[in-house]
Scaffold this active site. Structure first.
Site, PDB file in Angstrom:
ATOM      1  N   SER A 181     -30.011  29.288  32.246  1.00 22.86           N
ATOM      2  CA  SER A 181     -30.738  29.044  31.005  1.00 22.86           C
ATOM      3  C   SER A 181     -31.568  27.775  31.143  1.00 22.86           C
ATOM      4  O   SER A 181     -31.235  26.881  31.910  1.00 22.86           O
ATOM      5  CB  SER A 181     -29.766  28.881  29.843  1.00 22.86           C
ATOM      6  OG  SER A 181     -29.100  27.638  29.966  1.00 22.86           O
ATOM      7  N   LYS A 182     -32.649  27.744  30.378  1.00 24.75           N
ATOM      8  CA  LYS A 182     -33.569  26.608  30.474  1.00 24.75           C
ATOM      9  C   LYS A 182     -32.888  25.320  30.035  1.00 24.75           C
ATOM     10  O   LYS A 182     -33.258  24.240  30.447  1.00 24.75           O
ATOM     11  CB  LYS A 182     -34.809  26.872  29.625  1.00 24.75           C
ATOM     12  CG  LYS A 182     -35.717  27.927  30.228  1.00 24.75           C
ATOM     13  CD  LYS A 182     -37.093  27.893  29.609  1.00 24.75           C
ATOM     14  CE  LYS A 182     -37.286  29.054  28.678  1.00 24.75           C
ATOM     15  NZ  LYS A 182     -38.563  29.044  27.981  1.00 24.75           N
ATOM     16  N   ARG A 183     -31.886  25.456  29.172  1.00 24.11           N
ATOM     17  CA  ARG A 183     -31.189  24.274  28.667  1.00 24.11           C
ATOM     18  C   ARG A 183     -30.352  23.632  29.779  1.00 24.11           C
ATOM     19  O   ARG A 183     -30.270  22.422  29.899  1.00 24.11           O
ATOM     20  CB  ARG A 183     -30.308  24.688  27.488  1.00 24.11           C
ATOM     21  CG  ARG A 183     -29.907  23.565  26.571  1.00 24.11           C
ATOM     22  CD  ARG A 183     -29.347  24.124  25.267  1.00 24.11           C
ATOM     23  NE  ARG A 183     -28.545  25.338  25.469  1.00 24.11           N
ATOM     24  CZ  ARG A 183     -27.278  25.330  25.838  1.00 24.11           C
ATOM     25  NH1 ARG A 183     -26.647  24.206  26.058  1.00 24.11           N
ATOM     26  NH2 ARG A 183     -26.630  26.476  25.995  1.00 24.11           N
TER      27      ARG A 183
END
Ligand code: GLU
Length: 487
Positions: free
Chosen positions: A253-255
């Site tokens: 995930s980008k997070r």
């Protein structure tokens, strides 16, 4: 002979593009190439609240950068334009009307508050059935308006039948089971279709034969198949790709992982061909005797859905680093140099090309390419070439490591080099060897270290004599003199 496949990638422009979009596009393009078909890029922008300005352009740019640009898209057009859902709103409405008329869909006027309350009650009573309770089913607007929780602007919902088939065939997974869906909203109160309706209508109208998408959409597929059936359309093939995973196996995930952002790779100085090769390897490891380094054409030749593993591939950037190095070293030096210059400008390492900069980078690139992992590392390694002699930053740590006789060494080096007319690597090497190693009885390591620090400002640098040749006699002498005076 397989029929030509029409594939599509259908990202939503809700932020900077996810690496998964490129992963899907790779398979879409490969399958369309293998079968002699076409690959379509469609922008799914019906969720107006989540749109992010600039995201659409980033999708086009990053796919083109990777060589995964589409045959038809909002940018290049095509026979099924427009390819952006927000520009196709009139297309969806008649299908909604038809579904309502056929009794497959119904208006729902329940307000957001009523739905929230319904859900809370379902949860409190631990009811097994947690979908929409069909309060509005069979009611006219007037009838429904009498009851609480009425909203002026209705949505339209699918009437999911009891005997809905919940399994379907997937090109990668074989027979797949999905949970029973709710009465899915297909037209929102703002008049926009939801993803579920728009995706089916557009895939059909655009002649898509193979839907390649992430495994998170498996649970939506029975609804989509139902829409195909109700509308009397031929169903496409489905390939649900496993989600990419971090090295700890969690979903990428980008997070949590900067590498989930497609733009990250470009920012970090990876070559698009290395990233594409890396994504190819994630699909399935090469069989015995097959190369890890392989072109897109090789990937297309050997492409086979049956080989794709259903286990989420681990996204290990170390492997990419290795591949990037391989691709960097396979480029002709001048091409690599030009990429280094382009990267420098794009990344802001350089605001503009300094005078003679391109030629200098071309000359110096062979000195650094052997150990280069990313393009980002190149200009910092070459910075000393571009700094005026009196502004070169001399690392104090490098100076502190020099032996006491460093000033004498520099004086001897200066003297011998001043007399040298043939300013070539070999002649510089020989002159310094004679003066310092033979003349002062120093080990080469101690003899050349002060010269290296003077020329480059560092203890570790690209090859010294080659660097001096490129730098030129005047600059080299000025730098040697400067450090000698400072010691
Ligand atoms: N717009 C959807 C997404 O961004 C596309 C899913 C699909 O390919 O059907 O994930």
């Amino acid at each position: 002979m397989t029929t030509p496949a029409r594939t599509r990638v259908a990202p939503s422009p809700t932020g900077d593009p996810h690496v998964g979009t490129a992963y899907m596009a790779l398979f879409d393009k490969a399958w369309s190439r293998k079968t002699g078909g076409q690959f379509v890029l469609r922008i799914e922008d019906t969720d107006r609240n989540r749109l992010v300005e600039g995201s659409e352009q980033q999708i086009y740019d990053s796919l083109r950068w990777l060589g995964l640009d589409a045959d038809e898209s909002p940018e290049v057009g095509g026979p099924h334009a427009p390819y952006k859902q927000s520009e196709r709103l009139d297309t969806y409405r008649p299908f909604v009307e038809k579904l309502i008329a056929d009794g497959h869909a119904y208006y729902c006027w329940c307000s957001g508050e009523r739905l929230a309350q319904m859900r809370a009650e379902q949860q409190a009573s631990k009811q097994a059935d947690t979908g929409y309770d069909r309060l509005c089913l069979g009611m006219t607007r007037e009838q429904r308006a009498e009851l609480p929780g009425f909203s002026e602007t209705p949505v339209v919902r699918m009437l999911i039948p009891d005997d809905l088939p919940l399994s379907f065939h997937d090109l990668i997974r074989g027979e797949v089971k999905a949970p029973r869906p709710d009465d899915q909203v297909i037209l929102k109160a703002d008049g926009f279709p939801t993803y579920h309706l728009a995706v089916v209508v557009d895939d059909h109208l655009m002649g898509i034969t193979t839907v390649v998408r992430g495994e998170e959409w498996i649970s939506s597929t029975p609804k989509h198949l139902l829409l195909y059936k109700w509308l009397g359309w031929q169903m496409p093939d489905f390939a649900h790709m496993p989600l990419l995973r971090n090295t700890d196996k969690s979903k990428i995930s980008k997070r949590k992982n900067p590498a989930a952002r497609l733009l990250w790779f470009r920012e970090q100085g990876y070559l698009p061909e290395a990233l594409r090769n890396f994504l190819q390897l994630l699909a399935y490891p090469p069989a015995d005797g097959e190369q890890e380094v392989s072109s897109f054409d090789d990937f297309v030749d050997g492409f086979d859905w049956a080989k794709v593993s259903t286990v989420g591939p681990i996204f290990d950037v170390k492997k990419l680093d290795w591949l990037n190095g391989v691709y960097i070293r396979s480029l002709p030096a001048d091409q690599l140099a030009d990429r280094i210059v382009s990267y420098g400008l794009e990344s802001g390492q350089w605001s503009q090309i300094p005078e003679g900069g391109r030629e200098l980078v071309r000359a110096a690139t062979p000195l650094i390419s052997e150990r280069l992992v990313t393009l980002a590392e190149a200009l910092p390694k070459l910075q000393f070439f571009f700094t005026p002699d009196d502004q070169l930053v001399i690392n104090p740590v490098a100076v502190s490591k020099l032996k006491d006789h460093a000033a004498e060494v520099l004086a001897a080096a200066e003297q011998t080099l001043r007399q040298l007319d043939d300013w070539t690597t070999a002649a510089i090497h020989e002159a310094l060897n004679t003066a310092l190693v033979d003349g002062m009885a120093l080990k080469p390591k101690f003899a050349f270290a002060p010269v290296r620090v003077a020329i480059t400002g560092e203890q570790v640098s690209p090859p010294l004599f080659e660097s001096m040749e490129i730098l030129g006699k005047d600059s080299s002498l000025a730098r040697i003199a400067r450090l000698k005076d400072e010691l």
